[in-house]
Design an enzyme around this catalytic site. Structure first.
Site, short mmCIF file in Angstrom:
data_model
loop_
_atom_site.label_atom_id
_atom_site.label_comp_id
_atom_site.label_asym_id
_atom_site.label_seq_id
_atom_site.Cartn_x
_atom_site.Cartn_y
_atom_site.Cartn_z
N LYS A 76 0.85 -1.20 0.00
CA LYS A 76 0.00 0.00 0.00
C LYS A 76 0.88 1.25 0.00
O LYS A 76 1.89 1.30 0.71
CB LYS A 76 -0.91 -0.02 1.24
CG LYS A 76 -1.94 1.11 1.28
CD LYS A 76 -2.85 0.95 2.49
CE LYS A 76 -3.90 2.05 2.58
NZ LYS A 76 -4.79 1.89 3.75
N SER A 151 -9.68 1.99 3.02
CA SER A 151 -8.79 2.69 2.12
C SER A 151 -7.80 1.79 1.41
O SER A 151 -7.14 2.19 0.46
CB SER A 151 -8.01 3.74 2.92
OG SER A 151 -7.19 3.12 3.91
N SER A 175 -9.99 -0.49 7.33
CA SER A 175 -9.48 -0.30 5.97
C SER A 175 -8.76 -1.50 5.38
O SER A 175 -8.41 -1.49 4.20
CB SER A 175 -8.54 0.91 5.92
OG SER A 175 -9.27 2.11 6.10
#
Length: 515
Positions: A76, A151, A175
């Site tokens: 990420k 996210s 998330s």
């Protein structure tokens, strides 16, 4: 290549069925062919990955390789990798290149994982749909008209689309788990402090956790073993010994107690998801699992409590991005020109009002920002997106002198009550079950104009972050609309073993169904 897990890939590489370089090429080819539709990968370094694969292949051949040899992993884009851009999907950091590796990156490399690329996300991890990003929205591999969740939407989509064997994401209010549910993969949020946050760009420091997204529970256990443990660079990391998490998966025990809270199965939950989860739990009962009704009375305050506390921490953490030290800086010439024009306009207005062509500016200038203040404002205005600005403003508001006690102080007290609810429940049960999300993935763009509806997608996951406990999403079925959904297990602090045990029981059901 048709290998579902890191374990399968590792065995195939070790026996010579396939080379690790071929594994990397397989994922890179998938990305090249399909990423334009899914938009999960934002940067790709195939050359470096192939070079690492060649080096690690030699270690495998000599039986010297680490635990994750054979694992090709995506990261990420808010976890720092040395000499790689770490943008947080934000204009404010669009040119930022990290000068060091996060602790989790160091630990992956030490165990011979191959890092292939950087993954899309909501800007500064603020979002539930992966639509708040300078890279454009990521899309759900099961239906590209749907969101992948957020996210860590890029991280979940990358696993589901077979762009990598596993990924790392971050979980502040769900998330990792929520996008894992939407994309039909396993997503694990560790106990706060189990995994070092050093090198993770902060959103809300008392909530943020790094965790794995994988195809199998066993892969999640292996990755958690590698990235967990004390780190002197992170004072919030725990010094507790890291258990052999894989052992909980290989021989899962069914003589466990699962708490079923009525608050998580009420209004707002899709009826088909409720029925699917209840069916899974009924099957577990047949295996010897005891289902225990429990009550978590303060869960209903979770959303409000979270968005007060998390935004307060965000407003503090993001204050460092001022356009001076690093990150995006507005054009100083434009700033000075704006200031010059505004002073000229004020002078002209005073001349008209007084009839004096030689008027001088005195007190009037006190209301005009200096060029430095204007540079701060313009840099942050240009650098931050709408959702990040919204949360910074909300956080600044609840921390202000007139509202601190009414909002922030009260929310901290409710957080303690939520934690106490879980502590009491875990005296009687091993894990707690709930839906991971109230619905399956929704249409891209359908909730961007209604922030409150967007925030409600995290209603079942937020409380684990508030309490600091661990949680996992495990795929539970496919909805009649063709989209996957998951169920969530939560366990007490540092009880990830119990979490993985319960998740493996559900996963084993799915394996039987596919035979």
């Amino acid at each position: 290549m048709n290998f579902r897990s890191i374990t399968d890939i590792r065995k195939a590489v070790k026996t010579g069925e396939i080379s690790l370089q071929d594994v990397v090429r397989h994922y890179a080819d998938n990305i090249e062919q399909n990423n334009s539709d899914i938009n999960a990968v934002v940067t790709l370094d195939v050359d470096q990955a192939l070079a690492d694969a060649e080096r690690i292949q030699g270690k495998i051949d000599n039986s010297e390789a680490g635990k994750l040899a054979g694992a090709v992993i995506g990261i990420k884009d808010l976890i720092c990798e040395k000499d790689k851009q770490t943008t947080c999907a934000s204009n404010i950091l669009s040119n930022f290149e990290s000068i060091y590796d996060a602790t989790v990156i160091e630990r992956l490399k030490e165990e011979d994982a191959v890092l292939l690329g950087r993954l899309n996300m909501d800007e500064f991890a603020m979002g539930s749909s992966n639509e708040n990003t300078i890279f454009g929205p990521a899309r759900n591999p099961h239906d590209t008209s749907k969101v992948p969740g957020g996210s860590s939407g890029g991280s979940a989509a990358a696993v589901a689309a077979e762009f990598s064997a596993a990924t790392l994401g971050s979980d502040t209010g769900g998330s990792i788990r929520q996008p894992a549910s939407y994309c039909g993969v396993v997503g694990l949020k560790p106990t706060y402090g189990r995994v070092s946050r050093y090198g993770l760009v902060a959103y809300a420091s008392s909530f943020d956790c790094i965790g794995p997204l994988t195809n199998t529970v066993e892969d999640a256990a292996e990755m958690l073993e590698v990235i967990s443990g004390y780190d002197p660079n992170d004072n919030t990391s725990s010094s507790r010994a890291v258990p052999d998490y894989s052992s909980y998966v290989k021989e899962p025990q069914s003589n466990i107690k699962i708490g079923v809270p009525e608050e998580y199965f009420g209004e707002g939950l899709d009826a088909e998801i409720r029925e699917g989860i209840e069916s899974r739990l009924s099957a577990l009962e047949q295996e010897g699992v005891e289902l225990v009704p429990i009550h978590l009375p303060h869960m209903k305050y979770g959303i409000a409590t979270y968005y007060i506390l998390a935004t307060a921490e965000a407003s503090s953490n993001l204050a460092r991005y001022d356009g001076i030290r690093y990150g995006h800086r507005a054009n100083i010439r434009d700033v000075k020109e704006e200031l010059k024009k505004e002073k000229a306009a004020i002078k002209e207005q005073m001349e008209l009002a007084t009839g004096d062509k030689k008027v001088t500016l005195g007190k009037e200038l006190e209301e005009v920002d200096s060029s430095l203040i204007r540079l701060y404002k313009k840099s942050r205005t240009e650098g931050f997106g709408t959702e990040v600005k919204r949360r910074i403003m909300l956080g600044t508001y609840v921390l202000s002198a007139g509202y601190y006690d009414a909002y922030y102080g009260k929310a901290q007290k409710v957080r303690r009550l939520i934690k106490e609810d879980f502590t009491k429940a875990f005296e009687d049960v091993d894990v707690i079950v709930s839906p991971t999300a109230p619905t399956t993935a929704f249409d891209i763009g359908s909730k961007t104009d209604d922030p409150l509806q967007m925030y409600l997608n995290d209603v079942y996951t937020i409380t684990a972050n508030l309490a600091g406990i661990c949680g996992i999403n495990v795929p539970a079925g496919t909805h009649s609309n063709g989209l996957p959904y998951g169920l969530q297990f939560m366990a007490d602090t540092f009880e990830e073993g119990k979490l993985l045990n319960a998740a493996r029981l559900i996963e084993r059901q799915s394996e039987v169904e596919t035979i």
